[in-house]
Write a protein that holds these residues in place. Structure first.
Motif, PDB file in Angstrom:
ATOM      1  N   MET A   1      50.423  56.363  63.308  1.00 58.69           N
ATOM      2  CA  MET A   1      48.924  55.630  63.491  1.00 58.69           C
ATOM      3  C   MET A   1      48.335  55.112  62.185  1.00 58.69           C
ATOM      4  N   SER A   2      47.807  54.010  61.836  1.00 64.86           N
ATOM      5  CA  SER A   2      47.288  52.995  60.977  1.00 64.86           C
ATOM      6  C   SER A   2      45.548  53.584  60.853  1.00 64.86           C
ATOM      7  N   TYR A   3      45.101  53.336  60.141  1.00 65.13           N
ATOM      8  CA  TYR A   3      43.871  53.075  59.395  1.00 65.13           C
ATOM      9  C   TYR A   3      42.648  52.321  60.642  1.00 65.13           C
ATOM     10  N   LYS A   4      43.421  51.107  61.108  1.00 63.20           N
ATOM     11  CA  LYS A   4      42.795  50.523  61.650  1.00 63.20           C
ATOM     12  C   LYS A   4      42.279  51.080  62.964  1.00 63.20           C
ATOM     13  N   LYS A   5      42.347  51.599  62.994  1.00 62.23           N
ATOM     14  CA  LYS A   5      42.280  52.448  64.991  1.00 62.23           C
ATOM     15  C   LYS A   5      41.164  53.393  64.952  1.00 62.23           C
ATOM     16  N   ASN A   6      40.832  53.212  63.137  1.00 60.40           N
ATOM     17  CA  ASN A   6      39.364  54.213  63.745  1.00 60.40           C
ATOM     18  C   ASN A   6      38.170  53.212  63.091  1.00 60.40           C
ATOM     19  N   ILE A   7      38.545  51.860  62.565  1.00 55.99           N
ATOM     20  CA  ILE A   7      37.395  51.337  62.743  1.00 55.99           C
ATOM     21  C   ILE A   7      37.383  50.026  64.002  1.00 55.99           C
ATOM     22  N   PRO A   8      36.016  49.873  64.454  1.00 56.18           N
ATOM     23  CA  PRO A   8      35.696  48.924  65.523  1.00 56.18           C
ATOM     24  C   PRO A   8      36.524  47.703  65.046  1.00 56.18           C
ATOM     25  N   GLU A 100      39.842  44.103  55.140  1.00 53.90           N
ATOM     26  CA  GLU A 100      41.323  44.028  55.423  1.00 53.90           C
ATOM     27  C   GLU A 100      41.592  45.186  54.496  1.00 53.90           C
ATOM     28  N   ALA A 101      40.684  45.266  53.446  1.00 61.97           N
ATOM     29  CA  ALA A 101      41.585  46.600  52.380  1.00 61.97           C
ATOM     30  C   ALA A 101      40.874  48.119  53.233  1.00 61.97           C
ATOM     31  N   PHE A 102      39.480  47.855  53.245  1.00 66.03           N
ATOM     32  CA  PHE A 102      40.491  49.608  54.338  1.00 66.03           C
ATOM     33  C   PHE A 102      41.028  49.934  55.692  1.00 66.03           C
ATOM     34  N   GLN A 103      41.148  48.332  55.903  1.00 66.40           N
ATOM     35  CA  GLN A 103      42.856  48.209  57.392  1.00 66.40           C
ATOM     36  C   GLN A 103      43.575  49.472  56.659  1.00 66.40           C
ATOM     37  N   GLN A 104      44.052  48.579  55.794  1.00 66.49           N
ATOM     38  CA  GLN A 104      45.533  49.628  54.918  1.00 66.49           C
ATOM     39  C   GLN A 104      45.246  50.541  54.615  1.00 66.49           C
ATOM     40  N   LEU A 105      44.347  51.655  54.246  1.00 67.14           N
ATOM     41  CA  LEU A 105      44.072  53.127  53.568  1.00 67.14           C
ATOM     42  C   LEU A 105      44.756  54.000  54.362  1.00 67.14           C
ATOM     43  N   GLU A 106      45.667  54.535  54.023  1.00 70.23           N
ATOM     44  CA  GLU A 106      46.961  55.980  54.904  1.00 70.23           C
ATOM     45  C   GLU A 106      45.512  57.314  54.233  1.00 70.23           C
ATOM     46  N   ILE A 107      45.023  57.745  53.466  1.00 69.93           N
ATOM     47  CA  ILE A 107      44.847  58.326  53.175  1.00 69.93           C
ATOM     48  C   ILE A 107      42.998  57.917  53.061  1.00 69.93           C
ATOM     49  N   ILE A 108      42.308  58.644  54.399  1.00 66.34           N
ATOM     50  CA  ILE A 108      40.945  59.036  54.350  1.00 66.34           C
ATOM     51  C   ILE A 108      39.965  59.691  53.446  1.00 66.34           C
ATOM     52  N   PRO A 109      38.805  59.149  52.980  1.00 68.40           N
ATOM     53  CA  PRO A 109      38.187  59.798  51.939  1.00 68.40           C
ATOM     54  C   PRO A 109      37.470  60.175  52.894  1.00 68.40           C
ATOM     55  N   ASP A 110      36.131  61.595  52.124  1.00 69.98           N
ATOM     56  CA  ASP A 110      35.517  61.914  53.172  1.00 69.98           C
ATOM     57  C   ASP A 110      33.873  60.991  52.823  1.00 69.98           C
TER      58      ASP A 110
END
Length: 224
Positions: A1-8, A100-110
């Motif tokens: 699952m990509s981080y993209k799903k966590n961004i509206p 576009e850069a945020f959507q590539q993240l695999e490690i979700i920062p706090d």
DNA sequence: GCGACAG
DNA sequence: ATCTTGTCGC
């Protein structure tokens, strides 16, 4: 699952005329939330920055461990710069490429540290605050120069600070991160309160004027 | 009306 | 942000 799903998919459109962009900021600012963030609950922190050269915007997001400050992930994005630089509307210029850069993240920062203002802005919507709404995560703004508001020059020692106020309200602080070095403008973004923002910035700034995460992002964006 | 103005 | 080498000071 990509981080993209966590961004509206879409919080709002980006290509807006100045007048409409300002109206949108006024509307969005009411969505900002104050939340404390203890250093003990932070294991990963991200630095965010964008460089522009020859009408090409290059974004970089670097994730580091906390408090070790070791880089564990670097993501970048590049695209044509399609919005002019207008004081107060920086997010409309750098926001799209950052997503576009945020959507590539695999490690979700706090928490995310931005090179630019958080709530120290005419409508409390500096890039740090604005992007926090898209990320739905804790964000902090660290600016290198003055945008708006008034304040007294802080003391010369590392850790000295003075409140920055705008229209009778404190929006952030002017913080000396290194003795006898020009101070930085710190403010909370989204899901963040000022005391926590200040503590995080100081905890991430062991040697230089700017926090390690932002320095890392600046380097990554510039050499891309 | 004039000056200020993140990156 | 970017254009750019050496230089003054802690």
């Amino acid at each position: 699952m990509s981080y993209k799903k966590n961004i509206p998919e879409e919080v709002h459109p980006w290509h807006l005329p100045p007048k409409e962009a300002i109206a949108l900021q006024n509307k969005l600012s009411s969505q900002l939330r104050d939340e404390p963030l203890s250093l003990d609950s932070v294991s990963h922190i991200a630095g965010v920055d964008v460089s522009v050269k020859n009408d090409v915007s290059q974004a970089a997001v670097v994730v580091l461990t906390f408090p070790e400050m070791e880089v564990v992930e670097v993501r970048r994005a590049k695209r044509p710069t399609d919005y002019p630089y207008v004081p107060g509307l920086l997010t409309f210029r750098e926001g799209p490429v950052l997503l576009e850069a945020f959507q590539q993240l695999e490690i979700i920062p706090d928490v995310y540290l931005f090179d630019g203002m958080g709530r120290i802005h005419p409508r409390k919507m500096g890039i740090g605050a604005h992007m926090g709404l898209w990320l739905q995560a804790p964000t902090i703004g660290v600016g290198k120069s003055h945008l708006t508001g008034s304040y007294d020059e802080p003391g010369p020692e590392k850790g000295d600070m003075s409140p920055l106020t705008y229209k009778g309200e404190q929006l952030g602080v002017v913080l000396r991160t290194r003795t006898n070095v020009k101070p930085v403008y710190v403010s909370a973004g989204h899901r963040m309160d000022l005391p926590s923002a200040i503590a995080l910035v100081l905890a991430c700034t062991p040697k230089y004027r700017l926090p390690t995460p932002i320095r890392a992002a600046h380097n990554a964006a510039g050499e891309y």
